[in-house]
Design a protein around this motif. Structure first.
Motif, PDB file in Angstrom:
ATOM      1  N   GLY A   1       0.784  -1.224   0.000  1.00 61.17           N
ATOM      2  CA  GLY A   1       0.000   0.000   0.000  1.00 61.17           C
ATOM      3  C   GLY A   1       0.816   1.274   0.000  1.00 61.17           C
ATOM      4  N   GLN A   2       2.113   1.197  -0.302  1.00 59.68           N
ATOM      5  CA  GLN A   2       2.946   2.388  -0.207  1.00 59.68           C
ATOM      6  C   GLN A   2       2.559   3.446  -1.245  1.00 59.68           C
ATOM      7  N   GLY A   3       1.927   3.027  -2.328  1.00 59.30           N
ATOM      8  CA  GLY A   3       1.521   3.994  -3.337  1.00 59.30           C
ATOM      9  C   GLY A   3       0.303   4.814  -2.958  1.00 59.30           C
ATOM     10  N   ALA A   4      -0.233   4.597  -1.771  1.00 62.49           N
ATOM     11  CA  ALA A   4      -1.463   5.284  -1.371  1.00 62.49           C
ATOM     12  C   ALA A   4      -1.224   6.313  -0.271  1.00 62.49           C
ATOM     13  N   THR A   5       0.008   6.811  -0.152  1.00 58.28           N
ATOM     14  CA  THR A   5       0.273   7.786   0.899  1.00 58.28           C
ATOM     15  C   THR A   5      -0.470   9.087   0.616  1.00 58.28           C
ATOM     16  N   VAL A   6      -0.854   9.770   1.673  1.00 55.45           N
ATOM     17  CA  VAL A   6      -1.686  10.965   1.561  1.00 55.45           C
ATOM     18  C   VAL A   6      -0.889  12.094   0.909  1.00 55.45           C
ATOM     19  N   GLY A   7      -1.521  12.741  -0.074  1.00 56.40           N
ATOM     20  CA  GLY A   7      -0.925  13.907  -0.702  1.00 56.40           C
ATOM     21  C   GLY A   7       0.230  13.609  -1.623  1.00 56.40           C
ATOM     22  N   GLY A   8       0.477  12.322  -1.939  1.00 54.56           N
ATOM     23  CA  GLY A   8       1.607  11.990  -2.778  1.00 54.56           C
ATOM     24  C   GLY A   8       2.938  12.271  -2.117  1.00 54.56           C
ATOM     25  N   ARG A   9       2.966  12.282  -0.783  1.00 54.81           N
ATOM     26  CA  ARG A   9       4.196  12.597  -0.062  1.00 54.81           C
ATOM     27  C   ARG A   9       4.861  11.320   0.424  1.00 54.81           C
ATOM     28  N   ASN A  10       6.156  11.226   0.184  1.00 51.44           N
ATOM     29  CA  ASN A  10       6.889  10.008   0.489  1.00 51.44           C
ATOM     30  C   ASN A  10       6.842   9.695   1.974  1.00 51.44           C
ATOM     31  N   SER A  11       6.531   8.430   2.285  1.00 51.70           N
ATOM     32  CA  SER A  11       6.495   7.919   3.661  1.00 51.70           C
ATOM     33  C   SER A  11       5.421   8.580   4.514  1.00 51.70           C
ATOM     34  N   ALA A  12       4.466   9.284   3.888  1.00 52.12           N
ATOM     35  CA  ALA A  12       3.370   9.862   4.656  1.00 52.12           C
ATOM     36  C   ALA A  12       2.387   8.773   5.065  1.00 52.12           C
ATOM     37  N   GLU A  13       1.434   9.154   5.895  1.00 51.82           N
ATOM     38  CA  GLU A  13       0.434   8.181   6.324  1.00 51.82           C
ATOM     39  C   GLU A  13      -0.457   7.776   5.160  1.00 51.82           C
ATOM     40  N   SER A  14      -1.085   6.639   5.289  1.00 45.31           N
ATOM     41  CA  SER A  14      -2.054   6.195   4.293  1.00 45.31           C
ATOM     42  C   SER A  14      -3.400   6.032   4.980  1.00 45.31           C
ATOM     43  N   GLU A  15      -4.457   6.177   4.201  1.00 43.59           N
ATOM     44  CA  GLU A  15      -5.819   6.057   4.733  1.00 43.59           C
ATOM     45  C   GLU A  15      -6.562   4.997   3.946  1.00 43.59           C
ATOM     46  N   LEU A  16      -5.972   3.826   3.890  1.00 40.60           N
ATOM     47  CA  LEU A  16      -6.510   2.735   3.083  1.00 40.60           C
ATOM     48  C   LEU A  16      -7.631   2.012   3.806  1.00 40.60           C
ATOM     49  N   GLY A  17      -8.757   1.888   3.124  1.00 35.84           N
ATOM     50  CA  GLY A  17      -9.753   0.940   3.588  1.00 35.84           C
ATOM     51  C   GLY A  17      -9.337  -0.468   3.201  1.00 35.84           C
ATOM     52  N   LEU A  18      -9.924  -1.462   3.850  1.00 36.63           N
ATOM     53  CA  LEU A  18      -9.493  -2.836   3.608  1.00 36.63           C
ATOM     54  C   LEU A  18      -9.800  -3.286   2.190  1.00 36.63           C
ATOM     55  N   ARG A  19     -10.925  -2.865   1.650  1.00 32.57           N
ATOM     56  CA  ARG A  19     -11.237  -3.287   0.280  1.00 32.57           C
ATOM     57  C   ARG A  19     -10.308  -2.610  -0.723  1.00 32.57           C
TER      58      ARG A  19
END
Length: 725
Positions: free
Chosen positions: A202-220
């Motif tokens: 899920g590293q491609g889903a970081t918030v704001g396109g910022r490297n190593s930022a948090e992600s807000e991934l739902g399970l689906r």
């Protein structure tokens, strides 16, 4: 094994370039730092980057190992490691292979986004096999390769490391990577290398396109978009995966037992190695309170091998404190040792390395050529016989230095071919080719534009080569894990170089407008690592995704019509960063637009033009197969990429607008017709509509074929205790 020896097998603390130095007479000698590290744990589990060369390591052709002496250096280090180990256990030599082996004299390939643009897993499999053979010929063992990240936000500097925005395309290319690098069978052939797939997950889903930022991934979203490539790689037999920096449901991947053990091992049956990303284990101390317990959390979660961390060096203490069961320690050690046995290191540690493979440049050019994508064309291309004067302009036109992606080793002088070099060599006799740079990749200096405009006005065709760069320089400031802390020189992409907007340097737009205003037919070439926003002011537009040192050759061949533009977009190209996200496979809701702007991308996923034309016959469905006739209705050879998309009519949760579910490249001579059959995999279930088209946008209006593929399957997998992961 003693506890100390066991812990040593789970650590790769050193930067490999600190293990040796080159003496004034050109030999290599081992450092006290290596001796101290091997003494600490009576051996060495793994060594990272023995052959790495770049601005961060400071290794260049004067100080590092080249093709002629790299194997000897590896042998020197390995002999010391074995002699330092009571049990004679050799080390794993782990190297970066982001787009070819990241070492002096290693073959540089186009970046992953370029690989994605080929839509050609078979070609990539051959290139991956070559990279593995180069690694092993130099004494290396394990290849670290980005494959699992999905490009959902092109502002992210590591977009170039992704195969694209689509999970199905990424899954097919990940399979090809594993097959090419590893081969088949339990034991690795001398020219094959175990691959560590990065980054899980899920590293491609970081918030704001910022490297190593948090992600807000739902399970689906995690399971439908970010896990299919990893699952395909595991099924193909990948030897290892690397846990990503990001968190899933609030827990960093390196400390996420639900991800690394319950899903990866228990549900998927993965028996390989899990490596942590650099310093990711120590970061867990923010959760556990100290690095000892951070190491314990990572081991208990499923990490087997750390990278540069302190936390894993204290695992003996963690066992003594009851934070880790000794059985968990033993299981991780067994996985590390098993990989060494599969490589034959215990039997062949002193044997001669296999010979270096040949043909690397040819493979690199083949990939680059297949990736060149024609986005727009009003007839300007290919260059016609009437063209006798060509102005080659722009900041990317006369340099090969910015044609390669991030994490590229220094190249020897004269390596590569710029677009200008290649056009001068390949253009028909008598064609006058003139050049002006115009401006730099970054900044607002417009002083060179008048010269470029004059050259364009005096020519029959202007080739304007624009784009970005991931080239690092020695004055770059680096984080401890090698990410760039500042963008220097003309660097606009790469790890640590995230953008808030997607525009090129300001002067590049001025140059483009000024050249177009001359009225001279203009072909724009974009050499880049992410989609940039470019106005529709040129007669033709080509995209090349960091095509490598010889990418200029591939681009020139396409411009001149010596090769077809066979690439198709692996990502959607936005009109502006304000639109994001623009990926095609969003949920099938009443997807509204904006009052002040178009919500649709400028160019859709899968889009790409040819120098010929194709027609698709009506699709016919039978079981899980879709069959259609494809005809080249033009006057020259061309390659069409047949793309099959599905739309779920009944699903267990809200479906997506479209999902790529099959594709095949078809090369046809002028007038040729061929029947193409594509098969949907077993995971496609439910009542669906299937649409065959040449892009995601075209699929929206293509004639649908309805298929009933059984009861819809819940796409979220569950652990043995039925807890959703």
């Amino acid at each position: 094994m003693t506890p100390r020896e066991k812990v040593g097998q789970l650590n790769q603390r050193m930067y490999g370039w600190n293990a040796y130095r080159r003496t004034p007479d050109g030999r290599f000698e081992l450092t006290d730092a290596l001796r101290a590290e091997t003494d600490r744990f009576a051996g060495l589990g793994a060594l990272y980057g023995l052959q790495r060369a770049d601005a961060w390591s400071g290794v260049d052709h004067g100080s590092g190992p080249g093709a002629e002496d790299a194997a000897a250096l590896a042998d020197l280090v390995q002999r010391h490691v074995v002699e330092s180990s009571r049990l004679g256990i050799p080390a794993l030599f782990v190297e970066e292979v982001p787009h070819g082996l990241m070492a002096l004299d290693g073959t540089v390939l186009p970046v992953n986004l370029g690989v994605g643009a080929t839509w050609d897993p078979a070609l990539y499999e051959r290139a991956a096999a070559h990279a593995a053979a180069e690694l092993r010929a130099r004494g290396g063992h394990v290849a670290l390769v980005s494959a699992l990240d999905i490009a959902r936000d092109p502002r992210w500097g590591r977009t170039e490391e992704c195969f694209g925005e689509d999970p199905y395309l990424a899954a097919r290319l990940t399979e090809a990577l594993v097959r090419g690098m590893q081969g088949s069978g339990e034991l690795f052939a001398p020219d094959k290398a175990p691959v560590v797939l990065k980054h899980f997950a899920g590293q491609g889903a970081t918030v704001g396109g910022r490297n190593s930022a948090e992600s807000e991934l739902g399970l689906r979203e995690l399971h439908e978009i970010h896990l299919p490539a990893a699952r395909a790689g595991v099924r193909a037999g990948a030897a290892a995966v690397m846990a990503a920096y990001n968190e899933v449901d609030g827990m960093p991947c390196s400390g996420n037992r639900a991800l690394l053990t319950e899903l990866l091992r228990d549900e998927w049956g993965f028996e390989g190695l899990v490596m942590a990303d650099g310093f990711a284990v120590d970061r867990l101390a923010r959760i556990t309170g100290d690095k000892v317990s951070a190491g314990a959390l990572a081991l208990n979660s499923g990490v087997d091998l750390s990278l540069w961390d302190e936390g894993f060096t204290h695992l003996e203490e963690a066992v003594e404190r009851g934070l880790v069961e000794e059985a968990a320690l033993d299981a991780a050690v067994a996985r590390v040792l098993r990989l060494k046995f599969r490589l034959g290191l215990f039997d062949r540690q002193l044997a001669a390395t296999p010979p270096a493979p040949t043909g690397g440049r040819t493979l690199s050019v083949d990939l680059a050529r297949a990736a060149v994508t024609l986005l727009a064309n009003d007839g300007t291309l290919p260059v016609g016989a009437h063209v006798s004067r060509i102005a080659v302009l722009g900041p990317q036109s006369a340099t090969a230095a910015h044609q390669s992606g991030d994490y590229t080793a220094p190249q020897r002088p004269g390596t590569g071919s710029s677009v200008l070099d290649a056009l001068r060599r390949l253009a028909p006799p008598g064609v006058d080719i003139r050049h002006a740079r115009g401006c730099a990749l970054t900044g607002d200096d417009r002083s060179g534009i008048p010269e470029a405009v004059a050259a364009a006005a005096a020519s029959d065709l202007a080739v304007l080569v624009l784009g970005g760069s991931s080239a690092r320089t020695p004055d770059t400031d680096f984080a401890a894990n090698g990410a760039a802390l500042n963008a220097v020189s003309e660097m606009t992409c790469g790890e640590g170089v995230d953008l808030a907007g997607l525009r090129l340097g300001a002067a590049q737009y001025t140059l483009l407008d000024a050249v177009a205003a001359t009225g001279t037919p203009t072909a724009v070439v974009l050499i880049q690592g992410r989609p940039h926003v470019v106005p529709d002011t040129a007669g033709a537009l080509l995209a090349a995704w960091y095509p490598g040192p010889w990418g200029g050759e591939a681009i020139a061949e396409v411009l001149l019509g010596l090769a077809e533009p066979g690439g198709r977009l692996p990502v959607s190209v936005p009109r502006s960063a304000a639109q994001l996200p623009v990926y095609y496979n969003h949920k099938d809701t009443e997807y509204g637009g904006y009052v002040d702007a178009d919500a649709e991308p400028q160019y859709a996923f899968g889009h790409g033009l040819s120098y010929t034309t194709f027609t698709y016959g009506p699709p016919r469905a039978s079981g899980r197969t879709v069959t259609l006739d494809v005809t080249n209705t033009g006057e020259r050879y061309g390659r069409s990429v047949v793309q099959v998309y599905l739309r779920r009519l009944i699903a267990t949760t809200w479906p997506r607008t479209l999902e790529l579910c099959a594709f095949e490249g078809v090369g046809l001579a002028a007038g040729e017709c061929r029947t193409v059959t594509l098969t949907l995999d077993d995971e496609v279930t439910g009542l669906v509509e299937v649409r065959v088209a040449e892009s995601a946008r075209a699929a929206l209006t293509a004639v649908p074929v309805r298929l009933d593929l059984g009861s819809p399957r819940n796409q979220i997998l569950t652990a043995p205790d039925e807890t959703p992961l």
